[in-house]
Design an enzyme around this catalytic site. Structure first.
Site, PDB file in Angstrom:
ATOM      1  N   SER A  75       0.806  -1.226   0.000  1.00  0.00           N
ATOM      2  CA  SER A  75       0.000   0.000   0.000  1.00  0.00           C
ATOM      3  C   SER A  75       0.843   1.282   0.000  1.00  0.00           C
ATOM      4  O   SER A  75       0.558   2.207  -0.776  1.00  0.00           O
ATOM      5  CB  SER A  75      -0.953  -0.004   1.193  1.00  0.00           C
ATOM      6  OG  SER A  75      -1.798  -1.132   1.143  1.00  0.00           O
TER       7      SER A  75
ATOM      8  N   GLU B 142       3.983   0.755  11.389  1.00  0.00           N
ATOM      9  CA  GLU B 142       4.249  -0.680  11.299  1.00  0.00           C
ATOM     10  C   GLU B 142       4.948  -1.133  12.576  1.00  0.00           C
ATOM     11  O   GLU B 142       6.022  -0.650  12.912  1.00  0.00           O
ATOM     12  CB  GLU B 142       5.114  -1.021  10.081  1.00  0.00           C
ATOM     13  CG  GLU B 142       5.444  -2.484   9.961  1.00  0.00           C
ATOM     14  CD  GLU B 142       4.216  -3.382  10.065  1.00  0.00           C
ATOM     15  OE1 GLU B 142       4.245  -4.325  10.881  1.00  0.00           O
ATOM     16  OE2 GLU B 142       3.219  -3.128   9.344  1.00  0.00           O
TER      17      GLU B 142
ATOM     18  N   GLY C 102      -0.671   1.405  15.048  1.00  0.00           N
ATOM     19  CA  GLY C 102      -1.378   2.374  14.225  1.00  0.00           C
ATOM     20  C   GLY C 102      -2.786   2.664  14.709  1.00  0.00           C
ATOM     21  O   GLY C 102      -3.318   3.758  14.476  1.00  0.00           O
TER      22      GLY C 102
ATOM     23  N   ASP D 279      -5.767  -1.563   7.860  1.00  0.00           N
ATOM     24  CA  ASP D 279      -5.567  -2.852   7.198  1.00  0.00           C
ATOM     25  C   ASP D 279      -4.852  -3.836   8.133  1.00  0.00           C
ATOM     26  O   ASP D 279      -3.744  -4.282   7.846  1.00  0.00           O
ATOM     27  CB  ASP D 279      -4.747  -2.595   5.921  1.00  0.00           C
ATOM     28  CG  ASP D 279      -4.408  -3.864   5.171  1.00  0.00           C
ATOM     29  OD1 ASP D 279      -5.134  -4.857   5.335  1.00  0.00           O
ATOM     30  OD2 ASP D 279      -3.414  -3.858   4.429  1.00  0.00           O
TER      31      ASP D 279
END
Length: 281
Positions: A100, A118, A145, A165
């Protein structure tokens, strides 16, 4: 919680759906001169080598993006996404796949910004290497996140595309997605939020879109792609979906054009299908 590595799944059918829609959204954002922020809560490694053991183990890209490249009948809206993949593979052989962040980066303009979260140390290190020359345009953070995003909402430009995600390896991710979005919407209700989710036979997976619809929102879109029938043993991902809050009004027509083609090209059996529902005032 830190065992998941997206490299095992890079370029699969779920990535095709997610990254195609992501590119569509960013191109829509680019129609206005005003800058925006791209925020990714689970950014992964950024870019993936399809020659390495992680990707080769199941070679999921072969039944994903590998089926699209080289075809002559690709619908026009898919071409921008596939162009990004080709530009990473200038020899013509599929060796690299953009995650992404690397799908977003080429589309961001001089005043746009990226904030990438991350938590996995190895993937975070790879992500930093990819963006070590971004000079502040992209900031990589080694933190959760779900909570870290709050520091950036609302962004100074009051325009943002947020991708949420998570791997959903732990069941609490489903609950955390909903609670994190509640806080995001409280801080910044006009942002565009994209939630990826797996299509599984578990109740948690099946109920998530309905829970997202009950958030304090007035504009949303839910698209899903199943590539085959659910397995008889009840395990495994037979598809994926994206729930978009505050989507562009143009997105439904784009998906009506592209999704039947993706079903045809990526489908593994007669269980292949897509779903599309939306409310856009």
């Amino acid at each position: 919680m830190l065992s998941y590595r997206h490299a095992f799944h890079a370029g699969n059918h779920a990535d095709v759906l997610k990254h195609f829609v992501l590119v569509q959204l960013l191109e829509y954002f680019n129609q206005k001169d005003k800058p925006y922020w791209y925020i990714d809560t689970h950014a992964g490694a950024g870019c993936y080598s399809l020659d390495e053991a992680f990707a080769r183990k199941n070679a999921e890209f072969e039944d994903g993006v590998g089926r699209l490249l080289g075809r002559k009948d690709v619908p026009k809206p898919l071409k921008s996404y596939l162009k990004l993949v080709r530009e990473l593979n200038d020899t013509g052989k599929l060796k690299l796949y953009p995650g992404s962040p690397c799908c977003a980066a080429p589309l961001l303009r001089a005043d746009d910004r990226m904030r990438l979260f991350e938590l996995h140390p190895a993937d975070n290190r790879l992500l930093r290497q990819t963006f070590d020359e971004a000079h502040g345009k992209a900031i990589v953070l080694e933190q959760d996140g779900f909570t870290g995003i709050n520091a950036f909402l609302p962004p100074p430009s009051r325009r943002a595309l947020v991708l949420i995600d998570p791997p959903y390896e732990v069941k609490s991710d489903y609950r955390t997605v909903v609670s994190a979005l509640k806080e995001c919407l409280r801080r910044f209700p006009t942002g565009t939020y994209v939630v990826w989710y797996p299509r599984l036979q578990t109740m948690l997976s099946r109920e998530l879109p309905d829970k997202l619809k009950r958030l304090p929102i007035t504009s949303w879109l839910n698209v899903s792609l199943d590539v085959g029938k659910p397995s008889e043993d009840g395990y495994g991902m037979h598809g994926s979906g994206l729930f978009v809050i505050n989507p562009p009004w143009t997105l439904p027509d784009t998906l009506k054009t592209v999704m039947p083609w993706l079903v045809q090209v990526l489908g593994l059996d007669d269980g292949a299908a897509f779903g599309l529902e939306y409310e856009i005032p």
